[in-house]
Design an enzyme around this catalytic site. Structure first.
Site, PDB file in Angstrom:
ATOM      1  N   HIS A   8      63.442  43.050 100.662  1.00 47.79           N
ATOM      2  CA  HIS A   8      62.940  44.112  99.793  1.00 47.79           C
ATOM      3  C   HIS A   8      61.467  43.884  99.526  1.00 47.79           C
ATOM      4  CE1 HIS A   8      62.039  45.876  95.730  1.00 47.79           C
ATOM      5  NE2 HIS A   8      62.538  46.923  96.344  1.00 47.79           N
ATOM      6  N   SER A   9      60.652  44.920  99.746  1.00 48.32           N
ATOM      7  CA  SER A   9      59.218  44.885  99.474  1.00 48.32           C
ATOM      8  C   SER A   9      58.557  43.732 100.236  1.00 48.32           C
ATOM      9  CB  SER A   9      58.992  44.798  97.962  1.00 48.32           C
ATOM     10  OG  SER A   9      57.662  45.119  97.620  1.00 48.32           O
ATOM     11  N   MET A  10      57.876  42.802  99.548  1.00 46.57           N
ATOM     12  CA  MET A  10      57.292  41.659 100.248  1.00 46.57           C
ATOM     13  C   MET A  10      58.332  40.902 101.056  1.00 46.57           C
ATOM     14  SD  MET A  10      55.549  38.180  98.677  1.00 46.57           S
ATOM     15  CE  MET A  10      57.175  37.593  98.152  1.00 46.57           C
TER      16      MET A  10
ATOM     17  N   CYS B 261      60.368  42.077 102.981  1.00 46.52           N
ATOM     18  CA  CYS B 261      60.440  42.636 104.340  1.00 46.52           C
ATOM     19  C   CYS B 261      59.502  41.878 105.272  1.00 46.52           C
ATOM     20  CB  CYS B 261      60.075  44.126 104.322  1.00 46.52           C
ATOM     21  SG  CYS B 261      61.191  45.153 103.347  1.00 46.52           S
TER      22      CYS B 261
END
Length: 370
Positions: free
Chosen positions: A171-173, A175
């Site tokens: 999720h987010s960073m 990824c």
């Protein structure tokens, strides 16, 4: 899908997203919400009521591991594993300033569905210990070592990560970290079923390049005086309560009658005020850009001998990683024969808290059933 299967699926999703009886304080979600006053004093109130935002599910599955000299909080259900021949594990990686609790609806759905999961607080976030460096390559090694430690320990050293089928979920960073980790794992030949990337950042963030002098100078200065960032966050942002940027920009939905949503906002806020500025700055200073040529080459080579699904998800109400950037992230994969892009309607950045039923339905119907 038949009506019988759809009903069963919906029941699992509803159970995974229900918060009834979950707070360790044994207070109802409604009573918890009504006991807090939003605004200037909210930070002090939620700090005094931590058991209101500790759920029984997380408490029953969490533990701590010493990994490379750092105490890491983990959450998993591998202790329930009976089949040692072949298991599939959903492995979760949260984003900047996040923690394992942000995946709570999906972790519970895994458990209800008889699937195995591993989630963890990255070093410096949640309840994990700080570390001396936040170099993204070292963080990737720490995640890999944590997964191996859990798997070997819970199976009495008779099993190994390389014997497992894994789904890497970021999720987010997370990824970015997930893709760095995929490149590492693909060289060791485990069976990676899926890369599931939720609300990914831009495909490239030039401001975080090592050679981008202005940003690096600013981050270096803040690393010397993190109290400056702490002061700004405390006095000018978190003092706004649920109107602070960590809630306003992370949630799209704002239904005053949705008590589960209001509880999750308070839960997120309670976690936000514990985030250390020093850790945020450390991760940003050590941001490792993605080499898309290498990633696409690795994906193509891996798909020569394995099936690898790639799913990218984003919310159309996300202000942190807008959906246009999510689409660009999806298009950056040149080998798209088993890739999928999913848009969650009326959803912000914190996908699992802002739209728990929708994300759980996607996983139940499109990830778990494949």
């Amino acid at each position: 899908m038949s009506d019988t299967i759809r009903t069963a699926t919906d029941t699992k999703v509803q159970d995974a997203c229900s918060l009834n009886g979950q707070p360790l304080s044994n207070r109802s979600v409604k009573d918890i919400i009504e006991s807090f006053t939003d605004g200037l004093g909210l930070a002090a109130e939620v700090t005094k009521s931590r058991l209101d935002f500790r759920t029984k599910f997380i408490a029953e599955h969490e533990s701590y591991r010493s990994i490379q000299g750092t105490e890491i909080r983990v959450c998993h259900n591998l202790q329930e594993c009976q089949d040692r021949d072949s298991i599939e594990i959903d492995c979760y990686i949260h984003g900047l300033g996040g923690n394992l609790e942000q995946f709570e609806p999906l972790l519970r759905l895994d458990d209800i569905s008889g699937r195995y999961f591993i989630s963890m607080d990255l070093p410096g976030f949640g309840k994990s210990q700080d570390c001396t460096t936040y170099d993204m390559n070292i963080i990737t090694d720490t995640i890999y070592s944590t997964w191996k430690n859990i798997i070997n320990d819970t199976t009495n050293d008779s099993f190994d990560l390389l014997n497992c089928k894994i789904n890497i979920i970021g999720h987010s960073m997370g990824c970015y970290i997930a893709l760095h980790l995929f490149q590492k794992l693909s060289q060791e030949e485990p069976d990676i079923n899926s890369l599931i990337l939720m609300a990914p950042p831009k495909i490239n963030i030039p401001q975080l390049r090592k050679g981008y002098t202005l940003t690096q100078f600013g981050l270096y200065t803040l690393s010397l005086f993190p109290a400056i960032f702490d002061y700004y966050r405390t006095k000018f942002d978190q003092s706004k309560g649920l109107q602070s940027s960590g809630i306003r920009d992370f949630f799209h939905n704002d239904d005053p009658n949705d008590i589960n949503l209001l509880y999750r906002k308070l839960w997120q806020y309670q976690n936000n005020i514990q985030i250390k500025s020093r850790s945020i700055i450390g991760y940003l200073r050590n941001w490792e850009p993605l080499n898309w040529d290498v990633i696409n080459e690795t994906v193509s080579m891996y798909r020569d001998s394995h099936r690898l699904r790639i799913m990218i998800l984003g919310g159309d109400g996300d202000h942190i990683t807008p959906y246009e950037g999510v689409q660009q992230f999806f298009n950056a994969f040149t080998d798209n024969k088993d890739n999928r892009l999913e848009c969650l309607k009326d959803c912000g950045h914190n996908i699992c808290f802002d739209a728990p039923e929708e994300i759980c339905s996607i996983f139940q119907n499109d990830i778990f059933q494949k």
